[in-house]
Motif scaffolding. Structure first.
Motif, mmCIF file in Angstrom:
data_model
loop_
_atom_site.group_PDB
_atom_site.id
_atom_site.type_symbol
_atom_site.label_atom_id
_atom_site.label_comp_id
_atom_site.label_asym_id
_atom_site.label_seq_id
_atom_site.Cartn_x
_atom_site.Cartn_y
_atom_site.Cartn_z
ATOM 1 N N ALA A 287 -0.141 -4.291 -1.423
ATOM 2 C CA ALA A 287 0.708 -3.164 -1.029
ATOM 3 C C ALA A 287 1.440 -2.620 -2.257
ATOM 4 C CB ALA A 287 1.725 -3.623 0.025
ATOM 5 N N PRO A 288 1.628 -1.307 -2.302
ATOM 6 C CA PRO A 288 1.303 -0.342 -1.252
ATOM 7 C C PRO A 288 -0.090 0.283 -1.366
ATOM 8 C CG PRO A 288 2.564 0.754 -2.944
ATOM 9 C CD PRO A 288 2.450 -0.693 -3.378
ATOM 10 N N ASP A 291 -2.886 0.581 1.417
ATOM 11 C CA ASP A 291 -2.743 1.550 2.508
ATOM 12 C C ASP A 291 -3.352 2.882 2.060
ATOM 13 O OD1 ASP A 291 -1.498 3.675 4.213
ATOM 14 O OD2 ASP A 291 -0.489 1.935 5.103
ATOM 15 N N VAL A 356 5.246 -0.455 5.144
ATOM 16 C CA VAL A 356 4.531 -0.621 3.874
ATOM 17 C C VAL A 356 5.550 -0.681 2.734
ATOM 18 C CG1 VAL A 356 2.850 0.385 2.284
ATOM 19 C CG2 VAL A 356 2.491 0.567 4.755
ATOM 20 N N VAL A 358 6.525 0.432 -0.078
ATOM 21 C CA VAL A 358 6.270 1.533 -1.010
ATOM 22 C C VAL A 358 7.113 1.430 -2.279
ATOM 23 C CG1 VAL A 358 5.579 3.072 0.853
ATOM 24 C CG2 VAL A 358 7.983 3.036 0.107
#
Length: 522
Positions: A287-288, A291, A356, A358
């Motif tokens: 992550a991120p 995604d 998520v 980020v």
């Protein structure tokens, strides 16, 4: 002689380290002494002086498809069986005089009988078989293995002195093209470790390599082909484009690679389109970047038109895919990602709302002096991704470090990575791009998608219009469903050319500067 080895995959990182451990990668920002031997306008005409952007990390022939190695080695120190004409795309005889498909999975090559290696060893079909086996079936971790052949091994057999048969696991309609990437080396070459100075059949042999300073080649007086004009070639390297340009304008060098008009080369600069595309390549397990919305956001966050117009206005084109027009499989229907910073922000916020991470730092490795204004490009990309709400660390690295991020096995202990790559498809066929960047387990592929894998494996067996359409579908599917990359621009480059020499650059010049094609003017 029959050579057929089981798959033995070495550790790429270890192989690279072992192959270059003794080489000091030093850079100099000063202009070379114009009074040095062979330097200066009016200097010795029998020495060609070339200034590169960086010192080769290795001269190992099975890594010659690496730009920084191939620019010295390919078709100059070593030679392949067949050679691709970069202007026409046609395959031309070199160490092999003819070839034909003699079975569904078998190709037969007739090789020359009048060639010797630079160490005096005769070249024959057995020597050719040895080089192919060493590069493709061995445990060295050769770059050409992952780049061209992937997991496929080849069975190679010298049936007599001039006849070589190559058998593939499944039908391969472009095997001769693939073999054009294997540089033939003396059978005395080690098959258990990389060599620093390869022995080939080319018009020049390695003379002296002063690590960090210069590299010289000496004309091979026993060369089987037409003798090149220059008795010696001297390579130096300077990371600053302005310094390389100054070496041309002051008469200290004859050819300088990797220039831009802003380096001050003036009328001695020659622009030409190459086959390189610059892009960001994403890791996909952390992550991120695991995604797809974040990978899409990065694509929307990049102002490609602004980058081209401000940094590369002299011919670069905004890219929608990792190959330029003219390569088999190029999809003309794909449009570049739209620059939409608000959409990029919205996707990041949406992912964040779903949990998520980020805010996780994304590392962006960028190779110093890889091409003009690369550090400025890295900073622009960092700022544009930061504007979308992502935490990006720009890290400038040398060639050796860059390879650790670029090639499998990948760095996995530094979190998510969005690395700047420069990809050149010298072969002219999409297979060489998609199988290393998009196929599960590819040498530069950090994603895997079963449906995409099926499209790629089907495309590789096709020919003609069916092949073109199949690879177009591969690029369209990857764009819609995977987003492993953010293509940025197809490049146009410039070299500096002194008045005293004549040379016509082509799309492969940055990857294999064929010294036999350079001559004195007049």
């Amino acid at each position: 002689m029959k050579l057929s080895s089981p798959r033995r995959r070495g550790t790429r990182a270890a192989a690279v380290t072992a192959g270059i451990a003794s080489i000091a990668l030093l850079a100099s920002c000063s202009v070379a002494n114009s009074e040095s031997e062979g330097g200066g306008e009016g200097g010795a005409g029998d020495t060609l002086r070339v200034v590169l952007t960086q010192e080769p990390p290795t001269l190992e022939a099975c890594d010659a498809n690496l730009t920084s190695t191939g620019v010295v080695v390919r078709s100059t120190v070593t030679e392949p069986l067949v050679e691709r004409n970069p202007s026409t795309g046609e395959l031309e005889p070199l160490l092999a005089t003819k070839w034909e498909q003699t079975g569904d999975t078998e190709w037969t090559f007739t090789v020359r009988d009048d060639v010797t290696f630079q160490d005096g060893t005769p070249f024959d079909a057995e020597a050719a078989a040895y080089s192919i086996d060493r590069a493709v079936n061995g445990d060295l971790g050769c770059n050409v293995e992952g780049y061209i052949f992937g997991d496929d091994d080849l069975e190679v057999e010298a049936t007599d002195a001039t006849t070589l048969t190559v058998t593939t696991p499944s039908p391969d309609p472009i095997l001769p093209l693939k073999l054009s990437f294997i540089e033939i080396v003396s059978p005395e070459t080690s098959n258990t470790e990389f060599v620093r100075e390869p022995v080939g059949t080319g018009p020049y042999a390695i003379g002296e390599w002063q690590a960090g300073t210069k590299l010289t080649l000496e004309r091979n007086d026993d060369y089987w082909g037409d003798a090149p004009q220059f008795a010696d070639v001297e390579y130096q390297w300077r990371s600053e484009g302005t310094v390389r340009a100054a070496m041309i304008t002051s008469g200290e060098a004859d050819i300088a690679l990797g220039l831009s008009a802003e380096d001050g080369i003036g009328d001695l600069g020659v622009s030409y389109p190459n086959n390189e595309t610059i892009a960001l390549r994403f890791s996909g397990q952390t992550a991120p970047l695991d995604d797809i919305r974040i990978r899409q956001a990065i694509n929307y966050a990049i102002d490609r038109e602004g980058i081209v117009s401000s940094l590369y206005p002299d011919g670069d084109k905004v890219a929608a895919q990792l190959i330029p027009e003219g390569i088999v499989g190029f999809n003309a229907d794909l449009e570049p990602w739209e620059y939409d910073p608000e959409k990029a922000k919205a996707l990041v916020e949406e992912a964040a709302a779903d949990g998520v991470a980020v805010d996780t730092k994304i590392l962006m490795p960028v190779r110093t002096a890889q091409f003009p204004k690369v550090s400025e490009l890295g900073e622009v990309l960092r700022e544009q991704l930061a504007a979308a709400g992502l935490n990006v660390e720009l890290r400038m690295v040398d060639t050796t470090q860059h390879l650790q991020y670029q090639l499998s096995p990948f760095v996995t202990n530094e979190g998510p990575i969005s690395m700047l790559i420069q990809h050149g498809n010298q072969a002219g066929d999409a297979q060489f791009t998609v199988e290393q960047y998009m196929l599960t387990g590819g040498a530069q592929a950090e994603f895997g998608d079963p449906a995409l894998d099926e499209l790629i494996t089907t495309a590789r067996t096709l020919t003609g219009d069916e092949r073109q359409a199949a690879y177009e579908e591969v690029f369209a599917y990857e764009r819609e469903n995977v987003v492993a990359l953010a293509p940025i621009a197809h490049q146009t480059v410039m070299l500096g050319l002194a008045d005293r020499v004549t040379y016509e650059p082509n799309s492969s010049t940055g990857d294999e500067l064929r010294i036999k094609e350079v001559s004195l003017a007049g």
